[in-house]
Structure formats: C-alpha cells, structure tokens
Write an enzyme that holds these catalytic residues in place. Structure first.
Site, short mmCIF file in Angstrom:
data_model
loop_
_atom_site.label_atom_id
_atom_site.label_comp_id
_atom_site.label_asym_id
_atom_site.label_seq_id
_atom_site.Cartn_x
_atom_site.Cartn_y
_atom_site.Cartn_z
N ARG A 1 -9.73 1.72 7.23
CA ARG A 1 -9.24 0.82 5.88
C ARG A 1 -10.79 0.95 5.04
NH1 ARG A 1 -4.61 -1.31 7.14
NH2 ARG A 1 -4.29 -2.61 9.15
N LYS B 1 6.18 7.35 0.11
CA LYS B 1 6.89 8.77 0.76
C LYS B 1 8.38 8.92 0.58
CE LYS B 1 3.17 8.55 4.18
NZ LYS B 1 3.37 8.29 5.93
N ASP C 1 6.94 3.68 3.76
CA ASP C 1 7.41 4.91 4.45
C ASP C 1 8.70 4.76 4.39
OD1 ASP C 1 5.91 7.57 5.85
OD2 ASP C 1 7.62 6.12 7.70
N ASP D 1 0.70 -1.31 -0.34
CA ASP D 1 -0.41 0.28 0.10
C ASP D 1 0.86 1.14 -0.17
OD1 ASP D 1 0.79 -0.30 2.87
OD2 ASP D 1 -1.25 0.20 3.53
N PHE E 1 0.75 12.04 7.21
CA PHE E 1 -0.12 10.89 7.42
C PHE E 1 -1.15 10.44 6.54
CE2 PHE E 1 -2.47 7.26 9.62
CZ PHE E 1 -1.19 6.02 10.14
N VAL E 2 -1.54 9.20 5.81
CA VAL E 2 -2.54 9.03 5.22
C VAL E 2 -3.87 7.90 5.74
CG1 VAL E 2 -1.47 10.50 3.14
CG2 VAL E 2 -1.50 8.47 3.12
N ASP F 1 -4.74 2.28 7.52
CA ASP F 1 -5.35 2.60 8.78
C ASP F 1 -4.69 4.10 9.56
OD1 ASP F 1 -3.34 0.71 9.49
OD2 ASP F 1 -4.20 0.21 11.36
P1 IMP Z 1 7.68 1.18 5.88
O1 IMP Z 1 8.77 -0.07 6.87
O2 IMP Z 1 8.38 2.76 7.40
O3 IMP Z 1 8.37 1.35 4.84
O4 IMP Z 1 6.08 1.69 6.94
C1 IMP Z 1 5.40 0.93 5.74
C2 IMP Z 1 4.37 0.52 6.62
O5 IMP Z 1 3.99 1.14 7.53
C3 IMP Z 1 3.18 0.30 5.46
O6 IMP Z 1 2.80 -1.01 4.94
C4 IMP Z 1 1.79 0.49 6.11
O7 IMP Z 1 1.24 -0.80 6.87
C5 IMP Z 1 2.82 1.78 7.60
N1 IMP Z 1 2.37 2.96 7.14
C6 IMP Z 1 3.30 4.10 6.97
N2 IMP Z 1 2.59 5.01 6.37
C7 IMP Z 1 1.44 5.77 6.90
C8 IMP Z 1 0.49 6.26 6.14
O8 IMP Z 1 0.95 7.16 5.81
N3 IMP Z 1 -1.04 5.61 6.73
C9 IMP Z 1 -0.53 4.41 6.93
N4 IMP Z 1 -0.34 3.45 7.28
C10 IMP Z 1 1.26 3.76 7.09
MG MG Z 2 0.85 -2.56 5.09
#
Ligand code: IMP
Ligand code: MG
Length: 181
Positions: free
Chosen positions: A170, A136, A108, A105, A157-158, A164
């Site tokens: 969701r 992002k 980050d 989805d 944050f979305v 969620d």
């Molecule tokens: P990462 O491991 O830091 O890249 O985080 C990715 C995971 O964090 C995604 O699969 C989401 O579940 C959650 N996440 C990151 N940013 C957001 C957001 O803005 N809204 C909701 N979930 C997020």
């Molecule tokens: Mg996720």
C-alpha cells in the site's frame, strides 16, 4: 520509494502507472466532480482501506465545498432471501437528502460497490455516484454504473498507491502489476 520491480510475498510486480500519471488522472476526476457538484456540497464516502491515498489526493484538488467520511465494508451472504449484504461500518453522517460520492480504489467484479449502493439507497440520499481510480471492465459482473472512472485497466492484479497484495504494497507511490514470471 520508486523502482521498476518489487517483490511482495511470492509475487513479482513491475511498474505500471507512475505516481505522476496517477496524480494527473486524479486532477481530471476532481475537476469533473467540482464542476458537476457546484453548490451541492457532496459527501464523499471513502472506502477503507484501499482508497485512503486516492481520497487524500482527490480532496486536495476538489475546489468546491465538500465533506468526507471514511467507511469500512463487511460483506456476507445472508442465509435468508436477501442474498448478498453489505454492512457499512463507521458511517455516522445522516446521508438523507445528501449527494453522496463513493470513493473506491478499484472496481473488479463490482460486487462490493453494488452491495454498498443498495445499502445506501435505503437511507434516502439525494443521489449516489461512484468515483473509482481504476476499473477492470472485463471483470465486472454486477450492473454497476461508475460515473467517474480514473482509468480502465485490463484484468491484471495491481498493487501500490493504497492497494495491497495480502496486506503489503500500500505504501508504494506508483502502481505495479503482477508479472507472469
Ligand atoms: P469487487 O467487489 O470484486 O469489485 O472488488 C473490489 C475490491 O477488491 C477492491 O476494493 C480491492 O480491495 C480488491 N481488489 C480488486 N482488484 C484488485 C487488485 O488488482 N489489486 C488489489 N486489490 C484489488
Ligand atoms: Mg478496497
């Protein structure tokens, strides 16, 4: 359900990307993948929970033979020398010699998918690429190549369209971003 503002837990969110815009983005991604993977019968790995809606809409637009499996990830810090470890739960398919496309989805920090890529690489796949609805770029902290990016967004944050905030949101058709209010 579609509205301009939604309140989830303690935060207010405002409409950000409409369902119509999301579906256009998903169509473009599906067309690119269908073109690139003709005759390769890719195996999509959708990362639960967040990617379920994205995976569903994308698959309907993919025009080539493909398979899909849904996985959950559990990540932890190994006390030994390996550092960050991502455990893949629910992967029953043998991915050796397969062309794998991870469906996520949102990327980050990139930590989740970087760990997943490393784990999958040990299973001798023919290739592993990432398709993420949202990225992002300013938050990225790991050397992750996202081949198929739906949209790059600022570090906000979305919620909605599968994403969620502490379990809620969701079910929203559109994407919302948190307001500063
Ligand atoms: P990462 O491991 O830091 O890249 O985080 C990715 C995971 O964090 C995604 O699969 C989401 O579940 C959650 N996440 C990151 N940013 C957001 C957001 O803005 N809204 C909701 N979930 C997020
Ligand atoms: Mg996720």
């Amino acid at each position: 359900m579609s509205q301009h503002h939604v309140k989830i837990h303690d935060k207010t969110f405002q409409i950000y990307i409409s369902e119509r815009q999301i579906l256009q983005t998903v169509e473009v991604l599906a067309a690119r993948i269908s073109h690139d993977y003709k005759h390769k019968r890719p195996l999509f790995l959708a990362v639960l929970n967040g990617a379920f809606m994205f995976a569903s809409d994308l698959l309907k637009e993919v025009s080539i033979n493909c398979e899909i499996s849904f996985v959950k990830l559990s990540s932890y810090e190994d006390m030994g020398s390996t550092g960050h470890v991502t455990e893949v739960i629910g992967l029953k398919e043998d991915i050796s010699q397969r062309h794998v496309i991870i469906l996520e989805d949102i990327v980050d920090s990139g930590r989740t998918l970087y760990g997943l890529q490393n784990t999958l690489a040990d299973m001798y796949p023919a290739s592993v690429e990432i398709a993420a609805l949202l990225v992002k770029p300013d938050a990225l902290q790991h050397p992750l190549q996202v081949k198929y990016t739906g949209r790059s967004i600022p570090n906000d944050f979305v919620v909605g369209y599968g994403l969620d905030y502490n379990g809620l949101g969701r079910n929203l058709r559109d994407l919302y971003k948190v307001t500063d209010l």
